[in-house]
Design a protein around this motif. Structure first.
Motif, PDB file in Angstrom:
ATOM      1  N   PRO A   1       0.803  -1.238   0.000  1.00 46.20           N
ATOM      2  CA  PRO A   1       0.000   0.000   0.000  1.00 46.20           C
ATOM      3  C   PRO A   1       0.827   1.275   0.000  1.00 46.20           C
ATOM      4  O   PRO A   1       0.339   2.324  -0.440  1.00 46.20           O
ATOM      5  N   ARG A   2       2.056   1.213   0.481  1.00 42.90           N
ATOM      6  CA  ARG A   2       2.900   2.417   0.468  1.00 42.90           C
ATOM      7  C   ARG A   2       3.252   2.846  -0.943  1.00 42.90           C
ATOM      8  O   ARG A   2       3.687   3.974  -1.179  1.00 42.90           O
ATOM      9  N   TYR A   3       3.080   1.946  -1.895  1.00 47.54           N
ATOM     10  CA  TYR A   3       3.391   2.238  -3.290  1.00 47.54           C
ATOM     11  C   TYR A   3       2.130   2.237  -4.143  1.00 47.54           C
ATOM     12  O   TYR A   3       2.175   1.917  -5.334  1.00 47.54           O
TER      13      TYR A   3
ATOM     14  N   SER B   1       5.888  -0.406 -10.259  1.00 49.76           N
ATOM     15  CA  SER B   1       5.986  -0.080 -11.679  1.00 49.76           C
ATOM     16  C   SER B   1       7.072  -0.889 -12.373  1.00 49.76           C
ATOM     17  O   SER B   1       8.092  -1.247 -11.769  1.00 49.76           O
ATOM     18  N   SER B   2       6.881  -1.111 -13.667  1.00 49.14           N
ATOM     19  CA  SER B   2       7.916  -1.768 -14.467  1.00 49.14           C
ATOM     20  C   SER B   2       9.159  -0.897 -14.597  1.00 49.14           C
ATOM     21  O   SER B   2      10.220  -1.388 -14.987  1.00 49.14           O
ATOM     22  N   GLU B   3       9.028   0.382 -14.265  1.00 46.96           N
ATOM     23  CA  GLU B   3      10.177   1.284 -14.345  1.00 46.96           C
ATOM     24  C   GLU B   3      11.142   1.099 -13.182  1.00 46.96           C
ATOM     25  O   GLU B   3      12.240   1.658 -13.199  1.00 46.96           O
ATOM     26  N   TRP B   4      10.763   0.315 -12.168  1.00 49.73           N
ATOM     27  CA  TRP B   4      11.525   0.276 -10.931  1.00 49.73           C
ATOM     28  C   TRP B   4      12.576  -0.834 -10.925  1.00 49.73           C
ATOM     29  O   TRP B   4      12.654  -1.661 -11.822  1.00 49.73           O
TER      30      TRP B   4
ATOM     31  N   GLY C   1      -2.332   4.071  -6.223  1.00 44.07           N
ATOM     32  CA  GLY C   1      -1.753   4.461  -7.495  1.00 44.07           C
ATOM     33  C   GLY C   1      -0.594   5.424  -7.424  1.00 44.07           C
ATOM     34  O   GLY C   1      -0.101   5.878  -8.459  1.00 44.07           O
ATOM     35  N   MET C   2      -0.119   5.752  -6.222  1.00 43.56           N
ATOM     36  CA  MET C   2       1.023   6.655  -6.119  1.00 43.56           C
ATOM     37  C   MET C   2       2.326   5.896  -6.348  1.00 43.56           C
ATOM     38  O   MET C   2       2.408   4.696  -6.151  1.00 43.56           O
ATOM     39  N   CYS C   3       3.368   6.650  -6.730  1.00 44.54           N
ATOM     40  CA  CYS C   3       4.675   6.024  -6.901  1.00 44.54           C
ATOM     41  C   CYS C   3       5.271   5.617  -5.568  1.00 44.54           C
ATOM     42  O   CYS C   3       6.109   4.721  -5.519  1.00 44.54           O
ATOM     43  N   GLY C   4       4.856   6.292  -4.484  1.00 45.73           N
ATOM     44  CA  GLY C   4       5.352   5.869  -3.189  1.00 45.73           C
ATOM     45  C   GLY C   4       5.342   6.986  -2.170  1.00 45.73           C
ATOM     46  O   GLY C   4       5.232   8.169  -2.497  1.00 45.73           O
ATOM     47  N   VAL C   5       5.436   6.573  -0.902  1.00 43.66           N
ATOM     48  CA  VAL C   5       5.642   7.501   0.202  1.00 43.66           C
ATOM     49  C   VAL C   5       6.846   6.989   0.982  1.00 43.66           C
ATOM     50  O   VAL C   5       6.928   5.812   1.330  1.00 43.66           O
ATOM     51  N   VAL C   6       7.808   7.886   1.214  1.00 46.71           N
ATOM     52  CA  VAL C   6       9.072   7.504   1.845  1.00 46.71           C
ATOM     53  C   VAL C   6       9.387   8.501   2.951  1.00 46.71           C
ATOM     54  O   VAL C   6       9.426   9.712   2.718  1.00 46.71           O
ATOM     55  N   GLU C   7       9.620   7.975   4.144  1.00 49.23           N
ATOM     56  CA  GLU C   7      10.014   8.833   5.251  1.00 49.23           C
ATOM     57  C   GLU C   7      11.389   9.421   4.979  1.00 49.23           C
ATOM     58  O   GLU C   7      12.335   8.699   4.628  1.00 49.23           O
ATOM     59  N   ASP C   8      11.503  10.741   5.115  1.00 49.65           N
ATOM     60  CA  ASP C   8      12.742  11.474   4.829  1.00 49.65           C
ATOM     61  C   ASP C   8      13.155  11.357   3.363  1.00 49.65           C
ATOM     62  O   ASP C   8      14.304  11.649   3.010  1.00 49.65           O
ATOM     63  N   GLY C   9      12.233  10.955   2.497  1.00 51.89           N
ATOM     64  CA  GLY C   9      12.588  10.710   1.099  1.00 51.89           C
ATOM     65  C   GLY C   9      12.848  11.969   0.295  1.00 51.89           C
ATOM     66  O   GLY C   9      13.458  11.907  -0.776  1.00 51.89           O
ATOM     67  N   ILE C  10      12.371  13.116   0.787  1.00 49.43           N
ATOM     68  CA  ILE C  10      12.606  14.392   0.112  1.00 49.43           C
ATOM     69  C   ILE C  10      13.273  15.374   1.069  1.00 49.43           C
ATOM     70  O   ILE C  10      14.334  15.918   0.773  1.00 49.43           O
ATOM     71  N   ILE C  11      12.625  15.588   2.218  1.00 51.92           N
ATOM     72  CA  ILE C  11      13.132  16.479   3.262  1.00 51.92           C
ATOM     73  C   ILE C  11      13.093  15.718   4.578  1.00 51.92           C
ATOM     74  O   ILE C  11      12.071  15.109   4.919  1.00 51.92           O
ATOM     75  N   ALA C  12      14.182  15.747   5.321  1.00 50.83           N
ATOM     76  CA  ALA C  12      14.234  15.054   6.608  1.00 50.83           C
ATOM     77  C   ALA C  12      13.134  15.576   7.526  1.00 50.83           C
ATOM     78  O   ALA C  12      12.880  16.774   7.617  1.00 50.83           O
TER      79      ALA C  12
END
Length: 560
Positions: free
Chosen positions: A151-153, A158-161, A312-323
């Motif tokens: 669910p986080r993705y 995706s086939s791009e990954w 349908g999102m590409c993902g959610v990542v903790e600290d993935g953009i800004i800490a």
């Protein structure tokens, strides 16, 4: 030496790489240089071999990345007159997932004579879609196993990954898989070349390789369920050591210093992704403001204080953009490419003649003519899937569609309809975010399109019903990378200790703002409702005609 200190941002794109030299004090872009990849995107014939590539292949030559370093960094030093001793840091970003197999010394397999003629030994870039069968199977197995990370993705990988691409290599070229000491993101490979240190970044690991800050990679049991040969893929072909954004990866090696004309030991930051690195460079370091990086494709980035599962999102990542924040990513696979396809293949000769007469390019001519229309005037509706759908359907086998054409339809009608289609795709992403607890109150745009197409920006404001502000930088990813380079150097060297500090001093917006026009938005609301119906009808399985036609095309071509 000057009292001013500088950082260099290196942005490795789909067709070229660029360097920007930035004053660390205020973010002023002092000089820039671009180098087009000699081999570009390799999607037809493998260089030097004449061998035709299979359908949905998109490769690159890693030698082109080194050429970017050799050409652009000395160029910005020459243009600016800046002393190399005043350059305190370097940052890099790449498209993703862009991955390659390497040997134990870090040499790409495609650079070794015995592997040069094997396409699976080359770099697979983000729009390499030949791993769709592997992605489909991975998603089926993960769902059947009830994998908690899915669910986080958005419910689909995706086939791009990374893992579908690795599995594709194992299935189609097991000899390459066996010969590879490691598979690595190009974002990490270029840092390895610059510093001699393998430092895998948390951004690509989190968004493209199913890595989680607290849980790590999925367990070996998942990979064994995919294919027994993959059971230990993480330990055998990757690394469990992941580094946070903003960290110093190492110092520039003497060989790289000689190549670039910089000082040995110059700080190099952990690698990053072009879309994600753009967020702080567009002044966004807090939730509720979506950054859209608009170019050949669109990437949609937004920060949140909590982790939500967004379909349908590409993902959610903790600290993935800004800490300190959860970073959400979505995207559209075809935007600028959409318009370029139309101009190249569908613009009538008289339009080309008129553009030459006016001294403008075809895009400007079509934009000017389309801007004379009111929303809904052309009677057309398009689906923006000319290169598949990245969000929210996550299906590269979907294709484009244009509805409503008549014998009176003109080129500018279609051009405007294609722009509107990409705006509807963005609204679909925003609506999905908000329906699942992630606020989007404002949009900040950056990239090539906001610089060139005012009609497009107004349509996006009208369709989404939100104000759109524009990044002041013409090269926002490169600026963001330079900002991370300044963070890698640290405050004691004249840089900054956090990316938030760097953003406060180095990032700016333009004065112009695109505001939705109420009467336009009302019409677009009606058309968007029709877009939603077509989106679900063709994209959610009720009518798979697009996939059947694509399969038929492949079958006929294979038999010819």
């Amino acid at each position: 030496m000057s009292k001013h200190k500088y950082a260099i941002g290196l942005d490795f794109g789909t067709e070229s790489g660029r360097a920007v030299l930035v004053d660390v004090t205020d973010g002023q872009e002092v000089a820039s240089a671009v180098h087009a990849y000699d081999d570009g995107v390799i999607d037809q014939v493998l260089p030097g071999t004449g061998a035709e590539l299979p359908q949905d292949f998109a490769l690159q030559n890693p030698a082109d990345y080194i050429e970017v370093l050799r050409v652009t960094i000395p160029a910005v030093l020459r243009e600016s007159g800046v002393d190399a001793r005043d350059v305190i840091g370097l940052g890099t970003d790449f498209t993703a997932c862009t991955m390659l197999p390497i040997d134990g010394t870090g040499t790409p397999l495609c650079q070794k004579p015995e592997w040069r003629e094997n396409p699976y030994a080359w770099v697979k870039i983000w729009k390499h879609h030949a791993a769709q069968p592997e992605a489909n199977r991975l998603n089926e197995i993960a769902e059947a196993r009830g994998e908690a990370w899915l669910p986080r993705y958005g419910g689909k990988i995706s086939s791009e990954w990374l893992f579908p691409k690795i599995w594709e290599t194992l299935n189609q070229a097991p000899e390459v898989y066996q010969a590879a000491d490691r598979f690595i993101e190009a974002a990490d490979w270029i840092v390895l070349q610059m510093t001699g240190q393998e430092r895998r970044n948390s951004c690509t690991a989190g968004y493209k390789a199913i890595w989680h800050k607290r849980e790590g990679y999925p367990g070996d049991g998942l990979f064994a369920a995919l294919d027994p040969r993959l059971e230990h893929v993480v330990d055998e072909k990757l690394s469990r050591q992941i580094y946070p954004l903003g960290d110093r990866a190492g110092g520039l090696t003497p060989a790289m210093a000689e190549l670039t004309r910089l000082q040995p030991g110059t700080a190099v930051s952990i690698g990053n992704v072009d879309a994600h690195v753009s967020v702080p460079a567009a002044t966004v370091v807090e939730p509720g403001r979506m950054v859209i990086i608009m170019g050949t494709s669109n990437c949609h980035m937004v920060l949140g204080t909590e982790e939500h599962a967004v379909p349908g999102m590409c993902g959610v990542v903790e600290d993935g953009i800004i800490a300190g924040f959860h970073g959400y990513e979505a995207g559209q696979s075809c935007v600028g490419d959409h318009f370029a396809w139309f101009v190249k293949n569908c613009a009538p000769a008289e339009y080309q003649d008129e553009a030459v007469k006016q001294g403008i390019d075809l895009h400007r001519l079509l934009e000017a003519r389309a801007a004379q229309q009111k929303p809904g005037e052309h009677g057309l509706l398009a689906l923006d899937w000319w290169n598949g759908n990245r969000s929210v359907l996550v299906d590269v086998d979907l294709t484009g569609m244009l509805l409503g054409t008549t014998l009176t339809t003109k080129a500018e009608d279609v051009y405007r309809a294609l722009i509107e289609a990409t705006a509807y795709g963005t609204r679909m992403i925003i609506d999905t975010f908000e329906a699942n607890g992630v606020a989007v109150d404002e949009i900040v745009a950056c990239g090539g399109l906001p610089e060139r197409n005012k009609l497009l920006m107004q349509i996006y404001a009208d369709v989404t019903g939100r104000e759109i502000k524009i990044s002041a930088s013409h090269q926002t990813p490169a600026l963001g990378s330079a900002m991370f380079g300044a963070v890698a150097a640290g405050a004691t060297a004249g840089g900054y200790d956090t990316i938030v500090d760097a953003a406060r001093h180095m990032a700016r917006l333009k004065d112009e703002v695109y505001r939705p026009v109420a009467e336009h938005s009302a019409v677009y609301d009606e058309i968007y409702a029709e877009y939603e119906r077509l989106h679900d009808y063709f994209g959610r399985g009720e009518n798979d005609v697009m996939k059947r036609l694509k399969a038929l095309k492949a079958r006929v071509q294979a038999g010819s």
